[in-house]
Motif scaffolding. Structure first.
Motif, PDB file in Angstrom:
ATOM      1  N   UNK A 178       9.156  -3.709  11.439  1.00 34.20           N
ATOM      2  CA  UNK A 178       9.473  -4.967  10.778  1.00 34.20           C
ATOM      3  C   UNK A 178      10.079  -5.918  11.796  1.00 34.20           C
ATOM      4  N   UNK A 179       9.637  -7.160  11.802  1.00 30.31           N
ATOM      5  CA  UNK A 179      10.070  -8.129  12.797  1.00 30.31           C
ATOM      6  C   UNK A 179      11.027  -9.150  12.197  1.00 30.31           C
ATOM      7  N   UNK A 180      11.933  -9.624  13.034  1.00 34.35           N
ATOM      8  CA  UNK A 180      12.828 -10.707  12.644  1.00 34.35           C
ATOM      9  C   UNK A 180      12.050 -12.020  12.608  1.00 34.35           C
ATOM     10  N   UNK A 181      12.334 -12.839  11.622  1.00 35.55           N
ATOM     11  CA  UNK A 181      11.741 -14.169  11.564  1.00 35.55           C
ATOM     12  C   UNK A 181      12.667 -15.108  12.337  1.00 35.55           C
ATOM     13  N   UNK A 182      12.570 -15.023  13.648  1.00 35.09           N
ATOM     14  CA  UNK A 182      13.472 -15.775  14.519  1.00 35.09           C
ATOM     15  C   UNK A 182      13.120 -17.271  14.515  1.00 35.09           C
ATOM     16  N   UNK A 183      14.049 -18.139  14.947  1.00 30.53           N
ATOM     17  CA  UNK A 183      13.732 -19.571  15.040  1.00 30.53           C
ATOM     18  C   UNK A 183      12.529 -19.844  15.932  1.00 30.53           C
ATOM     19  N   UNK A 199      -1.798 -12.040  18.442  1.00 29.50           N
ATOM     20  CA  UNK A 199      -0.827 -12.376  19.475  1.00 29.50           C
ATOM     21  C   UNK A 199      -0.651 -13.891  19.595  1.00 29.50           C
ATOM     22  N   UNK A 200      -1.749 -14.643  19.543  1.00 34.13           N
ATOM     23  CA  UNK A 200      -1.673 -16.092  19.676  1.00 34.13           C
ATOM     24  C   UNK A 200      -1.927 -16.810  18.353  1.00 34.13           C
ATOM     25  N   UNK A 201      -2.358 -16.069  17.337  1.00 38.61           N
ATOM     26  CA  UNK A 201      -2.719 -16.713  16.079  1.00 38.61           C
ATOM     27  C   UNK A 201      -2.114 -15.981  14.882  1.00 38.61           C
ATOM     28  N   UNK A 202      -0.795 -15.745  14.884  1.00 41.15           N
ATOM     29  CA  UNK A 202      -0.186 -15.102  13.712  1.00 41.15           C
ATOM     30  C   UNK A 202      -0.307 -16.028  12.512  1.00 41.15           C
ATOM     31  N   UNK A 261      -6.051 -14.577  -3.165  1.00 46.18           N
ATOM     32  CA  UNK A 261      -4.717 -14.148  -3.556  1.00 46.18           C
ATOM     33  C   UNK A 261      -3.788 -14.548  -2.421  1.00 46.18           C
ATOM     34  N   UNK A 262      -2.783 -15.354  -2.732  1.00 45.29           N
ATOM     35  CA  UNK A 262      -1.897 -15.896  -1.711  1.00 45.29           C
ATOM     36  C   UNK A 262      -0.771 -14.914  -1.414  1.00 45.29           C
ATOM     37  N   UNK A 263      -0.614 -14.569  -0.139  1.00 47.26           N
ATOM     38  CA  UNK A 263       0.335 -13.548   0.273  1.00 47.26           C
ATOM     39  C   UNK A 263       1.163 -14.036   1.459  1.00 47.26           C
ATOM     40  N   UNK A 264       2.371 -13.467   1.654  1.00 49.83           N
ATOM     41  CA  UNK A 264       3.226 -13.890   2.769  1.00 49.83           C
ATOM     42  C   UNK A 264       3.197 -12.945   3.965  1.00 49.83           C
ATOM     43  N   UNK A 265       2.300 -11.923   3.958  1.00 50.01           N
ATOM     44  CA  UNK A 265       2.284 -10.950   5.049  1.00 50.01           C
ATOM     45  C   UNK A 265       1.775 -11.583   6.342  1.00 50.01           C
ATOM     46  N   UNK A 266       2.486 -11.317   7.434  1.00 51.27           N
ATOM     47  CA  UNK A 266       2.096 -11.845   8.731  1.00 51.27           C
ATOM     48  C   UNK A 266       2.412 -10.787   9.789  1.00 51.27           C
ATOM     49  N   UNK A 267       1.632 -10.780  10.877  1.00 51.39           N
ATOM     50  CA  UNK A 267       1.807  -9.791  11.941  1.00 51.39           C
ATOM     51  C   UNK A 267       1.896 -10.499  13.285  1.00 51.39           C
ATOM     52  N   UNK A 268       2.614  -9.871  14.231  1.00 50.67           N
ATOM     53  CA  UNK A 268       2.815 -10.470  15.551  1.00 50.67           C
ATOM     54  C   UNK A 268       2.934  -9.366  16.601  1.00 50.67           C
ATOM     55  N   UNK A 269       2.510  -9.667  17.822  1.00 48.36           N
ATOM     56  CA  UNK A 269       2.655  -8.746  18.953  1.00 48.36           C
ATOM     57  C   UNK A 269       2.870  -9.572  20.210  1.00 48.36           C
ATOM     58  N   UNK A 270       3.496  -8.980  21.223  1.00 51.60           N
ATOM     59  CA  UNK A 270       3.763  -9.677  22.479  1.00 51.60           C
ATOM     60  C   UNK A 270       2.810  -9.262  23.590  1.00 51.60           C
ATOM     61  N   UNK A 318       3.502  -3.532  17.145  1.00 50.06           N
ATOM     62  CA  UNK A 318       3.092  -4.661  16.309  1.00 50.06           C
ATOM     63  C   UNK A 318       4.187  -4.885  15.271  1.00 50.06           C
ATOM     64  N   UNK A 319       4.588  -6.124  15.104  1.00 49.28           N
ATOM     65  CA  UNK A 319       5.601  -6.450  14.112  1.00 49.28           C
ATOM     66  C   UNK A 319       4.981  -7.042  12.861  1.00 49.28           C
ATOM     67  N   UNK A 320       5.573  -6.751  11.720  1.00 51.48           N
ATOM     68  CA  UNK A 320       5.146  -7.390  10.476  1.00 51.48           C
ATOM     69  C   UNK A 320       6.355  -8.095   9.869  1.00 51.48           C
ATOM     70  N   UNK A 321       6.103  -9.173   9.159  1.00 50.40           N
ATOM     71  CA  UNK A 321       7.173  -9.900   8.504  1.00 50.40           C
ATOM     72  C   UNK A 321       6.595 -10.714   7.364  1.00 50.40           C
TER      73      UNK A 321
END
Length: 257
Positions: A211-216, A166-169, A126-135, A21-24
């Motif tokens: 930690x995940x890259x915030x790719x294009x 996975x589909x709703x980061x 509380x507004x936060x920038x944490x986001x998670x992603x998985x493939x 699981x990636x976080x960014x």
């Protein structure tokens, strides 16, 4: 409504090994404020006795599946109604507040009163920038800090939530239901704010958080699904459509120099 998702990678065969699981952070603005999520570990563990809870397999299994996100701000907030009866937040720390008064609204917001679950329980976010992603298919559950002892308990409870990251980061906010609005809400930087738990199709697989890259590609996908809650009531009904437009690979581990 049937929202069963079919996200899979059939050419890879059954998934084995750890679930990655990636976080960014969704933005680099103020990134130094936001600590990386940490695995939940109760310290200091007492392992001297064979029957110590620190050595209990059930306890170890539980703790290994939760990750902690820390509070990035020091806040001392009160609730009141103005002379027109409108619900408002009050910065109790005043000039001593680490967060400037004109920036407080960028950090914490009081939800519209019509959207509160109960008329006597204000809801703040509380507004936060944490986001998670998985493939691969992974569900995220956001819950309160049940393993953290607070000498002065919070005057309410947090909203939990569960969704397929996975589909709703999406950026995780901290939503708080103020059960005792006559008591101030005090948050301290560095204290546990909430936990996240990750569930794969096979619940026996451990989780590896990177930690995940915030790719294009990732940024573009976030743009496609962002903000839709402002226009529809049941966002879960959009999962199939989101899955169809999702690139196959979104998780790219960040390289360390």
């Amino acid at each position: 409504m049937d929202i069963t998702l079919t996200f899979e990678r059939p050419e890879d065969g059954p998934e084995t090994g750890p679930v990655t699981v990636g976080w960014f952070l969704t933005s680099d603005k103020g990134a130094v404020l936001y600590d990386p999520p940490e695995r939940l570990i109760q310290r200091p563990p007492n392992k001297a006795h064979a029957k110590s809870a620190s050595r209990c397999p059930a306890v170890i299994q539980l703790e290994s599946r939760y990750f902690m996100v820390k509070c990035p701000f020091d806040l001392h907030i009160g609730f009141k109604r103005d002379d027109k009866g409108k619900a408002v937040l009050v910065n109790r720390a005043g000039a001593a507040s680490p967060v400037r008064g004109n920036k407080l609204g960028d950090v914490i917001v009081l939800m519209n009163e019509a959207e509160w679950r109960y008329p006597d329980r204000p809801t703040v976010q509380l507004l936060l920038p944490y986001c998670f992603i998985a493939d691969e298919m992974v569900y995220l559950s956001q819950i309160g800090t049940f393993a953290h002892y607070r000498p002065d308990p919070l005057p309410g409870t947090i909203f939990g939530g569960r969704f397929p990251l996975t589909v709703w980061p999406r950026p995780l906010m901290w939503a708080f239901e103020w059960h005792a609005p006559d008591q101030d809400l005090i948050l301290k930087r560095g204290e546990p704010l909430f936990y996240v738990q990750f569930e794969a199709v096979d619940p026996t697989r451990p989780v590896q958080l990177v930690e995940a890259e915030r790719t294009p590609e990732l940024v573009a996908y976030l743009e496609k699904i962002g903000g839709v809650a402002n226009y529809v009531n049941q966002t879960f009904g959009l999962f199939k459509a989101a899955e169809a437009m999702r690139p196959k690979r979104l998780l790219v581990p960040k390289k360390r120099e």
